[in-house]
Design an enzyme around this catalytic site. Structure first.
Site, PDB file in Angstrom:
ATOM      1  CB  CYS A  92      42.193  42.297  49.062  1.00  0.00           C
ATOM      2  SG  CYS A  92      43.356  43.656  49.346  1.00  0.00           S
ATOM      3  CG  HIS A 385      40.237  45.701  46.914  1.00  0.00           C
ATOM      4  ND1 HIS A 385      40.246  44.783  47.946  1.00  0.00           N
ATOM      5  CD2 HIS A 385      39.478  45.137  45.929  1.00  0.00           C
ATOM      6  CE1 HIS A 385      39.510  43.735  47.617  1.00  0.00           C
ATOM      7  NE2 HIS A 385      39.042  43.920  46.394  1.00  0.00           N
ATOM      8  CG  ASN A 407      36.693  42.139  44.047  1.00  0.00           C
ATOM      9  OD1 ASN A 407      37.673  42.080  44.787  1.00  0.00           O
ATOM     10  ND2 ASN A 407      35.815  43.121  44.135  1.00  0.00           N
TER      11      ASN A 407
END
Length: 466
Positions: A92, A385, A407
């Site tokens: 991520c 994250h 995202n």
């Protein structure tokens, strides 16, 4: 008679055994009776037991009063771009970092590009392998159960990281477009290859420790480490692919019109993408850690991607300061790397994060009362994250009401690949933000430039973003 006698004998034996096994501080027979005495299940409790047995806790605790239509309007929003998907990997930090870079490139040139995560991931894994092996050499005179030695053997390699890793790797190896080095199964699904590389690195680590114990010279250790990294390189070639050295590429503008095709190396492509600048030195990282003093700079030992790179360094700030910098940067059209404890109070189906999404306390007839500092200290919460901060909605006083992030879980997830979060959730579960120097106030920059306080990578807040 015999059956009654047998039951009585077993019951006495169980009581005797429990009593015999109990030391001071254990669960004694009396303590167990006191615990069980408090468990008076009524009809409502039995109904809850039946409901919980067949349903998820989140479904049962979803706050109906908070389930209305989402307000998707944002008063400040950066340019939209294609949504990426990290699949079953812990990259991520890389997806968010590269999304920021391509967003800045589009803002400056009106050209669009998708960048190859596989390319940077190859070098990330090779560099982390070298970091581990050199760390083993550096600590070879310490016992194998030393905390730092254990750190290297426990985490020989991983696919998590922070924006500092994007900066060190891109400045050193450059970047390439996504279609020049596309994803592979093992870059999308990292666990098996990572397990095998980790096992090989642990084996190599033991060999290096043995060489140091036998008094081998530094040149011999360097030669052995080079041979070992050759094996790791080969494993990465097979699983991620061979990084290109030259390629031809033509950028497209926002209308899809193709420009002139040019010959590039990864470094010349990166220089064009960055307008000749380097990432290192162009930003600061800030964090909200209420356990530690604000306006102080901290550095995390060995928390870096390359042995010759930069440890993760950040200045600790109150959320008010962090929000002001975020708003100023978004107003200028720039996206920001940011990280969160994304699993807390997250309505995954709606792509909505709010502290009022679920009422766990009512279900269990209790409360969950720790504040942010207490949650961090007890490993109950931390940065898990990274996502790309893209928008904020302000009230009439210029204060944030809600935020939006891009995202890396695919376009079908949440709000067309994005997550909307209320400001109260943002303040509780946001941890890291990377801010371009141009939007850093003088007071914050002066704090960042002071000598850092060293902290250990085992701290609950310094696990890599995944």
């Amino acid at each position: 008679m015999k059956k009654t006698y047998l039951i009585l004998t077993v019951a006495l034996a169980m009581g005797t055994t429990l009593q015999a096994q109990t030391k001071s501080g254990g669960i004694s027979t009396k303590m167990l009776k006191d615990i069980q005495k408090e468990q008076k299940l009524d009809g409502s409790d039995r109904a809850l037991i039946n409901a919980i047995a067949g349903n998820s806790i989140d479904d049962l605790t979803k706050n109906h009063r908070n389930a209305g239509a989402l307000d998707t309007h944002f008063s400040i929003e950066t340019r939209k771009q294609t949504i990426t998907d990290q699949k079953s990997s812990g990259r991520c930090w890389m997806f968010s970092g590269l999304n920021v870079l391509r967003g800045d490139f589009n803002l400056r040139t009106d050209s669009t590009v998708e960048l190859s995560q596989a390319y940077l991931f190859f070098w990330d894994q090779l560099e982390k392998a070298n970091l581990m092996l050199q760390g083993i050499i550096d600590t070879a005179n310490k016992p194998i159960d030393d905390q730092r030695v254990q750190f290297f053997f426990h985490y020989p390699i991983n696919d998590g990281g922070t924006f500092c890793g994007v900066a060190d790797l891109a400045d050193k190896y450059g970047l390439v477009p996504a279609d020049v080095m596309p994803e592979t199964y093992s870059s999308d699904n990292t666990s098996k290859a990572r397990q095998l590389v980790s096992s090989k690195l642990r084996e190599f680590g033991l060999q290096l420790r043995e060489m140091v114990e036998k008094g081998k010279k530094e040149s011999a250790l360097e030669k052995a480490k080079t041979r070992m990294l050759g094996q790791i390189y080969h494993m990465l070639q097979l699983t991620i692919g061979e990084p290109p050295t030259t390629f031809t590429y033509a950028f497209k503008n926002s209308k899809g019109e193709r420009g002139e095709a040019k010959e590039y190396t990864p470094m010349t492509f990166y220089q064009e993408l960055m307008n000749g600048q380097q990432l290192n030195g162009s930003f600061i990282m800030v964090m909200n850690d209420p356990r530690r003093e604000y306006y102080k700079t901290y550095e995390v030992e060995y928390d870096r991607h390359t042995y010759d790179g930069h440890n993760w360094k950040y200045v600790n700030l109150p959320m008010d300061d962090i929000e002001q910098m975020a708003i100023a940067t978004l107003k200028a059209g720039h996206k920001l790397y940011s990280s969160y404890d994304v699993g807390k109070m997250l309505d995954r189906k709606r792509g909505y994060a709010d502290t009022e999404n679920f009422d766990y306390g009512s279900l269990f007839a209790t409360s969950f009362g720790m504040d942010k500092a207490q949650r961090i200290s007890t490993f109950d919460s931390g940065s898990t994250h990274a996502m790309t901060l893209t928008a904020v909605d302000l009230d009439e006083q210029g204060k944030a009401k809600k935020w939006k992030v891009e995202n890396s879980w695919g376009a079908a997830w949440g709000q067309q690949g994005c997550l909307i979060m209320t400001d109260r959730w943002f303040r509780d579960y946001m941890f890291r933000l990377v801010v371009p120097n141009a939007y850093v106030p003088t007071k914050v920059m002066q704090a960042y430039q002071t000598a850092p306080i060293m902290v250990m990578p085992e701290d609950p807040l310094f696990l890599p973003d995944e």
